[in-house]
Design a protein around this motif. Structure first.
Motif, PDB file in Angstrom:
ATOM      1  N   VAL A  67       0.847  -1.202   0.000  1.00 20.44           N
ATOM      2  CA  VAL A  67       0.000   0.000   0.000  1.00 20.44           C
ATOM      3  C   VAL A  67       0.882   1.252   0.000  1.00 20.44           C
ATOM      4  O   VAL A  67       0.664   2.168  -0.802  1.00 20.44           O
ATOM      5  N   LEU A  68       1.893   1.281   0.868  1.00 16.85           N
ATOM      6  CA  LEU A  68       2.768   2.459   0.930  1.00 16.85           C
ATOM      7  C   LEU A  68       3.473   2.686  -0.407  1.00 16.85           C
ATOM      8  O   LEU A  68       3.482   3.794  -0.943  1.00 16.85           O
ATOM      9  N   LEU A  69       4.033   1.600  -0.945  1.00 13.87           N
ATOM     10  CA  LEU A  69       4.767   1.711  -2.203  1.00 13.87           C
ATOM     11  C   LEU A  69       3.844   2.217  -3.323  1.00 13.87           C
ATOM     12  O   LEU A  69       4.201   3.125  -4.088  1.00 13.87           O
ATOM     13  N   THR A  70       2.641   1.653  -3.405  1.00 14.16           N
ATOM     14  CA  THR A  70       1.706   2.047  -4.453  1.00 14.16           C
ATOM     15  C   THR A  70       1.324   3.511  -4.328  1.00 14.16           C
ATOM     16  O   THR A  70       1.312   4.253  -5.312  1.00 14.16           O
ATOM     17  N   ILE A  71       1.034   3.943  -3.093  1.00 12.66           N
ATOM     18  CA  ILE A  71       0.569   5.319  -2.895  1.00 12.66           C
ATOM     19  C   ILE A  71       1.675   6.318  -3.223  1.00 12.66           C
ATOM     20  O   ILE A  71       1.429   7.337  -3.877  1.00 12.66           O
ATOM     21  N   VAL A  72       2.904   6.017  -2.809  1.00 10.11           N
ATOM     22  CA  VAL A  72       4.008   6.938  -3.085  1.00 10.11           C
ATOM     23  C   VAL A  72       4.239   7.048  -4.597  1.00 10.11           C
ATOM     24  O   VAL A  72       4.265   8.147  -5.162  1.00 10.11           O
ATOM     25  N   LEU A  73       4.357   5.876  -5.266  1.00 11.59           N
ATOM     26  CA  LEU A  73       4.618   5.910  -6.708  1.00 11.59           C
ATOM     27  C   LEU A  73       3.465   6.567  -7.459  1.00 11.59           C
ATOM     28  O   LEU A  73       3.681   7.364  -8.380  1.00 11.59           O
TER      29      LEU A  73
END
Lengths: 294, 299
Positions: B104-110
């Motif tokens: 979730v964190l990776l997706t939201i940042v990218l």
């Protein structure tokens, strides 16, 4: 202009876009191309692959099992699309002066939040011939030989369709509900003052105004159906005797149970083409009239 | 019903409409029938889950010997700790938690990076790149499965959480960008202009000004991503072979396959797997409703 210069900083653009772009190229787009290419390989198990041209695709065209699974996928897609009309009807009721509409649509949405695996396991129990609730109800209503839902090849597809409706109903209802609530109140009031009946308001004003949304949901339902996998894989594994086999489960079985990676890739590529073709076809068929703006 | 009332309807339209409903017995009956239908549909949507809770608390004697509708006589809460420690369910649970959080964190940042660059910055290929992301929504992930499996095998990422995390992130980027898009487009241009006047760099404008503004929509995308990742099955089932890295969906499926006849244990396992999502829904239902609707239709 200074703002424009700052907001055109090329190294910043590259820094922001490239990580995600490279990721989707590696994980989505390159594999899509490769799947078509691997489809041209004789590639079984862990032996090295060998180029055989269009052999797998030729086999695919004459593979009755492939066409059967495609037929099942399309059938599920058509049934899912038809059930949109029921969801639309429910949404129109909810959006018209119903107290507690918000609570209702949230309750309807709950199954959508569960994993397809959990839904498949739960419904396998619901369908259980002796201890499940459905056959228990049927027997208490006097049905002599209630169906064996998941092991009867004639009804297994229908039995799988029921939890699909159960799962997705709330999703489409919230989409339609939001669209219907977007129709300006003044338009409907003006029509009512002009003497339109509630039925006329619904069919002549609301439905045309939400037509673009309906179009999107048709694509979602049809293309989504072509991609159905988890629920069927867990509930029946495509059985009994391939009676509930769909394109994705057929591909998965060929590739990851029989290790026919070459042929599995050809099925995967066909699945991709059919999905893209369907999307294009629906867009083409539904853009005849001009899109209504509101 | 006269015109005056219709005009009054502009203010507090609900109350006036209610008096209109009360006006005729016929429409009252009609509404009664409608409520009845809506109520029955609600029961159909909810009851299977309630039934799951029931049989998760039963003994096998109750499941096989009594009506499936009967309440458990002595609720077997012990089914829950039993499956939690047996059959690796606790391990699967924590794997699901950290896979979900990281993806979730990776997706939201990218996705925030990309959406910012596409909606707020000026460059030639922005429309095309946006198209690449959005078309991703229509791609059947099964068509990528064999090449991905082959690729991860060659780079030694089979049976490694990274293969799953990268796949989750890539396949959730399209829907996340789609939800963010409308929000970013609605941010007024003056925001950047003020930032530039104050001497901010583009990075400062993004991290200090624009990103904080998007917190509400980030919460929506986070919860939607969480649901998708928590429920994902195919990638883990294909790329992960050892119990150590399996998630709850795959673990539960294997567990149920092994304990075919112990309904109480199966029920408790399924309840454990859906409980986090149900709790999230109770707390954040508005955001979930909004996110699901936005992620599918807008754009």
């Amino acid at each position: 202009m200074l703002v424009k210069a700052v907001m055109s900083n090329r190294s910043a653009i590259a820094l922001y876009v490239l990580p995600a772009l490279i990721l989707i190229l590696i994980i989505i787009y390159i594999p899509l191309v490769l799947t078509g290419y691997y489809g041209m390989m004789d590639w079984k198990g862990f032996a090295p692959m060998k180029f055989i041209g269009l052999g797998n695709y030729n086999k695919l065209i004459h593979d009755s099992m492939f066409w059967k699974s495609t037929y099942h996928s399309v059938l599920l897609g058509i049934c899912s699309t038809l059930s949109l009309l029921i969801y639309l009807a429910v949404s129109m009721v909810l959006a018209s002066r119903i107290k507690g509409a918000n609570l209702f649509r949230k309750i309807y949405l709950i199954p959508m939040l569960l994993s397809s695996v959990a839904i498949a396991q739960l419904w396998s129990k619901i369908y259980d011939p002796s201890n499940g609730i459905i056959n228990h109800l049927l027997i208490s209503m006097g049905v002599q030989n209630p169906p064996l839902w998941l092991s009867d090849p004639n009804i297994v597809l229908f039995a799988i369709f029921v939890p699909i409706v159960w799962q997705y109903a709330g999703f489409y209802i919230i989409i339609y509900y939001a669209a219907l609530k977007n129709v300006p109140e003044e338009v409907m009031e003006a029509a009512t003052i002009d003497g339109a009946t509630p039925w006329q308001v619904a069919t002549r004003i609301k439905l045309p105004l939400i037509a673009p949304v309906f179009k999107v949901t048709i694509i979602l339902a049809l293309v989504g159906s072509l991609k159905y996998f988890d629920l069927i894989f867990v509930m029946t594994g495509g059985g009994p005797n391939h009676a509930s086999e769909v394109m994705a489960s057929y591909m998965y079985g060929e590739a990851f149970s029989k290790y026919n990676f070459g042929y599995g890739s050809a099925i995967g590529f066909a699945l991709l083409l059919i999905c893209l073709l369907m999307t294009w076809l629906i867009r083409k068929l539904t853009t005849s009239g001009e899109d209504v703006q509101y | 019903m006269n015109i005056m009332n219709e005009f009054a309807a502009h203010k507090g339209s609900d109350t006036v409409q209610d008096t209109r409903v009360k006006a005729s017995f016929g429409s009252r009956l009609g509404f009664g029938v409608l409520y009845l239908i809506l109520g029955i549909l609600a029961v159909i949507q909810i009851y299977p889950l309630f039934w799951l809770l029931l049989f998760s608390l039963k003994t096998n004697q109750e499941v096989f010997g009594m009506s499936p509708f009967a309440l458990p006589q002595h609720p077997q809460w012990s089914n829950y700790p039993k499956v939690w420690s047996q059959g690796h369910i606790n391990l699967y649970f924590f794997n699901s938690v950290w896979y979900t959080v990281v993806a979730v964190l990776l997706t939201i940042v990218l996705a925030s990076f990309v959406t910012f660059a596409i909606t707020r910055m000026n460059w030639k290929w922005s429309k095309f790149v946006l198209g690449l992301f959005i078309v991703g929504l229509m791609i059947p992930l099964h068509s990528t499965l064999i090449p991905l499996f082959n690729f991860f095998k060659h780079v030694h990422l089979i049976d490694n959480p990274l293969s799953v995390l990268l796949s989750y992130t890539a396949f959730n980027l399209p829907v996340t960008i789609m939800i963010l898009l409308g929000f970013y487009q609605a941010i007024p241009r003056e925001i950047e202009e003020a930032g530039v006047m104050d001497g901010c760099s583009v990075h400062r404008i993004f991290f200090r000004i624009v990103l904080p503004l998007t917190t509400p929509v980030l919460a929506t995308t986070a919860i939607i991503n969480m649901i998708y990742n928590w429920n994902e099955f195919v990638f883990v089932n294909t790329f992960i072979s050892s119990d150590r890295w399996k998630t709850l969906t795959v673990g539960v499926n294997n567990f149920v396959g092994q304990y075919l006849t112990d309904w109480g244990a199966i029920g408790a396992t399924l309840m454990i797997s859906i409980l986090p999502i149900l709790i999230a829904f109770l707390l954040l239902s508005n955001r979930i409703v909004e996110g699901l609707a936005a992620g599918s239709v807008k754009g």
